[in-house]
Design a protein around this motif. Structure first.
Motif, PDB file in Angstrom:
ATOM      1  N   THR A   1       0.811  -1.216   0.000  1.00 47.96           N
ATOM      2  CA  THR A   1       0.000   0.000   0.000  1.00 47.96           C
ATOM      3  C   THR A   1       0.841   1.261   0.000  1.00 47.96           C
ATOM      4  N   ASP A   2       1.973   1.263   0.695  1.00 48.04           N
ATOM      5  CA  ASP A   2       2.754   2.489   0.768  1.00 48.04           C
ATOM      6  C   ASP A   2       3.918   2.530  -0.218  1.00 48.04           C
ATOM      7  N   LEU A   3       4.076   1.511  -1.035  1.00 50.07           N
ATOM      8  CA  LEU A   3       5.221   1.433  -1.935  1.00 50.07           C
ATOM      9  C   LEU A   3       5.332   2.640  -2.856  1.00 50.07           C
ATOM     10  N   PHE A   4       4.230   3.061  -3.435  1.00 43.27           N
ATOM     11  CA  PHE A   4       4.272   4.165  -4.383  1.00 43.27           C
ATOM     12  C   PHE A   4       3.741   5.467  -3.798  1.00 43.27           C
ATOM     13  N   ALA A   5       3.532   5.508  -2.493  1.00 45.60           N
ATOM     14  CA  ALA A   5       3.109   6.750  -1.833  1.00 45.60           C
ATOM     15  C   ALA A   5       4.257   7.747  -1.881  1.00 45.60           C
ATOM     16  N   GLN A   6       3.932   8.987  -2.242  1.00 49.24           N
ATOM     17  CA  GLN A   6       4.949  10.033  -2.362  1.00 49.24           C
ATOM     18  C   GLN A   6       4.375  11.344  -1.855  1.00 49.24           C
ATOM     19  N   PRO A   7       5.265  12.292  -1.527  1.00 47.10           N
ATOM     20  CA  PRO A   7       4.768  13.627  -1.195  1.00 47.10           C
ATOM     21  C   PRO A   7       3.975  14.197  -2.378  1.00 47.10           C
TER      22      PRO A   7
ATOM     23  N   GLY B   1       7.703  -1.113 -14.129  1.00 42.94           N
ATOM     24  CA  GLY B   1       9.129  -1.170 -14.414  1.00 42.94           C
ATOM     25  C   GLY B   1      10.001  -1.500 -13.218  1.00 42.94           C
ATOM     26  N   LEU B   2       9.392  -1.731 -12.066  1.00 45.51           N
ATOM     27  CA  LEU B   2      10.149  -2.093 -10.873  1.00 45.51           C
ATOM     28  C   LEU B   2      10.804  -3.450 -11.083  1.00 45.51           C
ATOM     29  N   LEU B   3      12.118  -3.517 -10.961  1.00 43.82           N
ATOM     30  CA  LEU B   3      12.865  -4.733 -11.278  1.00 43.82           C
ATOM     31  C   LEU B   3      13.032  -5.686 -10.098  1.00 43.82           C
ATOM     32  N   GLN B   4      13.071  -5.179  -8.892  1.00 43.62           N
ATOM     33  CA  GLN B   4      13.374  -5.995  -7.716  1.00 43.62           C
ATOM     34  C   GLN B   4      12.091  -6.480  -7.046  1.00 43.62           C
ATOM     35  N   THR B   5      11.873  -7.775  -7.038  1.00 48.85           N
ATOM     36  CA  THR B   5      10.647  -8.325  -6.458  1.00 48.85           C
ATOM     37  C   THR B   5      10.641  -8.253  -4.936  1.00 48.85           C
ATOM     38  N   TRP B   6      11.790  -8.097  -4.305  1.00 45.10           N
ATOM     39  CA  TRP B   6      11.841  -8.016  -2.836  1.00 45.10           C
ATOM     40  C   TRP B   6      11.343  -6.666  -2.327  1.00 45.10           C
ATOM     41  N   ILE B   7      11.208  -5.687  -3.196  1.00 44.78           N
ATOM     42  CA  ILE B   7      10.757  -4.358  -2.782  1.00 44.78           C
ATOM     43  C   ILE B   7       9.235  -4.386  -2.623  1.00 44.78           C
ATOM     44  N   THR B   8       8.781  -4.240  -1.380  1.00 45.94           N
ATOM     45  CA  THR B   8       7.341  -4.270  -1.113  1.00 45.94           C
ATOM     46  C   THR B   8       6.854  -3.054  -0.334  1.00 45.94           C
ATOM     47  N   THR B   9       7.780  -2.247   0.197  1.00 42.89           N
ATOM     48  CA  THR B   9       7.392  -1.053   0.950  1.00 42.89           C
ATOM     49  C   THR B   9       8.178   0.146   0.432  1.00 42.89           C
TER      50      THR B   9
ATOM     51  N   ASP C   1      11.720  -0.055   1.534  1.00 41.70           N
ATOM     52  CA  ASP C   1      12.518  -0.937   0.675  1.00 41.70           C
ATOM     53  C   ASP C   1      12.947  -0.202  -0.597  1.00 41.70           C
ATOM     54  N   LEU C   2      11.997   0.516  -1.202  1.00 40.46           N
ATOM     55  CA  LEU C   2      12.292   1.237  -2.434  1.00 40.46           C
ATOM     56  C   LEU C   2      13.355   2.299  -2.187  1.00 40.46           C
ATOM     57  N   ASN C   3      13.200   3.062  -1.116  1.00 40.26           N
ATOM     58  CA  ASN C   3      14.194   4.089  -0.789  1.00 40.26           C
ATOM     59  C   ASN C   3      15.568   3.470  -0.584  1.00 40.26           C
ATOM     60  N   GLU C   4      15.620   2.343   0.108  1.00 34.67           N
ATOM     61  CA  GLU C   4      16.891   1.653   0.367  1.00 34.67           C
ATOM     62  C   GLU C   4      17.539   1.187  -0.942  1.00 34.67           C
TER      63      GLU C   4
ATOM     64  N   GLY D   1      19.166   2.172 -12.507  1.00 36.47           N
ATOM     65  CA  GLY D   1      19.037   1.031 -13.400  1.00 36.47           C
ATOM     66  C   GLY D   1      18.929  -0.323 -12.732  1.00 36.47           C
ATOM     67  N   ASP D   2      19.353  -0.450 -11.475  1.00 34.30           N
ATOM     68  CA  ASP D   2      19.182  -1.714 -10.766  1.00 34.30           C
ATOM     69  C   ASP D   2      17.778  -1.841 -10.180  1.00 34.30           C
ATOM     70  N   VAL D   3      17.028  -0.725 -10.194  1.00 39.72           N
ATOM     71  CA  VAL D   3      15.714  -0.695  -9.562  1.00 39.72           C
ATOM     72  C   VAL D   3      14.589  -0.572 -10.592  1.00 39.72           C
ATOM     73  N   TRP D   4      14.796   0.225 -11.637  1.00 41.90           N
ATOM     74  CA  TRP D   4      13.736   0.536 -12.610  1.00 41.90           C
ATOM     75  C   TRP D   4      14.178   0.199 -14.031  1.00 41.90           C
ATOM     76  N   SER D   5      13.318  -0.456 -14.774  1.00 44.82           N
ATOM     77  CA  SER D   5      13.631  -0.811 -16.163  1.00 44.82           C
ATOM     78  C   SER D   5      13.730   0.420 -17.052  1.00 44.82           C
ATOM     79  N   TRP D   6      13.037   1.503 -16.707  1.00 42.35           N
ATOM     80  CA  TRP D   6      13.035   2.705 -17.535  1.00 42.35           C
ATOM     81  C   TRP D   6      14.157   3.686 -17.183  1.00 42.35           C
ATOM     82  N   ALA D   7      15.011   3.336 -16.253  1.00 42.47           N
ATOM     83  CA  ALA D   7      16.097   4.241 -15.851  1.00 42.47           C
ATOM     84  C   ALA D   7      16.950   4.618 -17.063  1.00 42.47           C
ATOM     85  N   GLY D   8      17.258   5.888 -17.172  1.00 40.15           N
ATOM     86  CA  GLY D   8      18.064   6.374 -18.279  1.00 40.15           C
ATOM     87  C   GLY D   8      17.296   6.563 -19.566  1.00 40.15           C
TER      88      GLY D   8
END
Length: 195
Positions: free
Chosen positions: A2-8, A21-29, A32-35, A71-78
């Motif tokens: 629920t909070d994964l894509f929450a932003q200011p 485009g999120l590449l890492q399946t372990w990212i669930t919060t 996690d994404l910030n890390e 690029g390790d996190v998002w397929s659309w990076a760059g």
């Protein structure tokens, strides 16, 4: 998730396709994404430190730096964003405006049009205003400004000395400084960059 894509509210929202485009399946919060993004950014900074003599003011470098940062996190990076956002120019104008900004920055450096800090901050502001990528534009623009100021013989900026990811006073100051620069008043952004 629920909070994964929450932003200011003032952050660039991702559309559904960009979220896929999120590449890492372990990212669930969001944490996690910030890390994951910060680890990727740290690797990009190390990459830039090994390439001190590279020409920074090229589209190739601008896009490669973003790819290295995310690029390790998002397929659309760059990659150039394809959709309109809450900030930034029409996507079809990105390459035209970016090329103009990079030529302007080269001119400012070659002709001493502004002091080095102001050149870097004006480049930063221009990159944020264009918003070439689906996300990560502010972090990318701050790193570009840091690279330029170091190349010009200065110290990297402190950017308020904290994280700008979260809602708070520091982020509000940064956004206010960007808005002042939108009105051609760069003093607040210069002050913030060195605070």
């Amino acid at each position: 998730m629920t909070d994964l894509f929450a932003q200011p509210d003032d952050a660039t929202p991702l559309d559904a396709e960009e979220r896929e485009g999120l590449l890492q399946t372990w990212i669930t919060t969001r944490a996690d994404l910030n890390e994951a993004e910060q680890a990727n950014i740290d690797e990009a900074v190390a990459w830039t430190e090994r390439r001190r003599d590279v020409e920074l003011l090229t589209e190739g470098f601008v896009f490669e730096l973003h790819r290295r940062m995310f690029g390790d996190v998002w397929s659309w990076a760059g990659s150039t964003r394809k959709t309109g956002k809450n900030i930034g120019i029409d996507p079809v104008q990105i390459h035209v405006q970016l090329g103009g900004l990079l030529r302007d920055a080269r001119y400012w450096i070659d002709h001493g049009s502004f002091p080095p800090d102001e050149i870097a901050v004006r480049l930063h502001h221009g990159l944020v205003a264009i918003h070439p990528f689906p996300n990560g534009n502010g972090r990318h623009a701050r790193l570009m400004a840091d690279l330029i100021i170091v190349q010009l013989g200065g110290a990297p900026f402190s950017w308020g000395g904290g994280t700008l990811r979260d809602i708070g006073t520091l982020r509000a100051e940064y956004i206010a400084a960007l808005r002042a620069a939108d009105q051609h008043d760069f003093a607040p952004l210069l002050a913030f960059a060195r605070s």
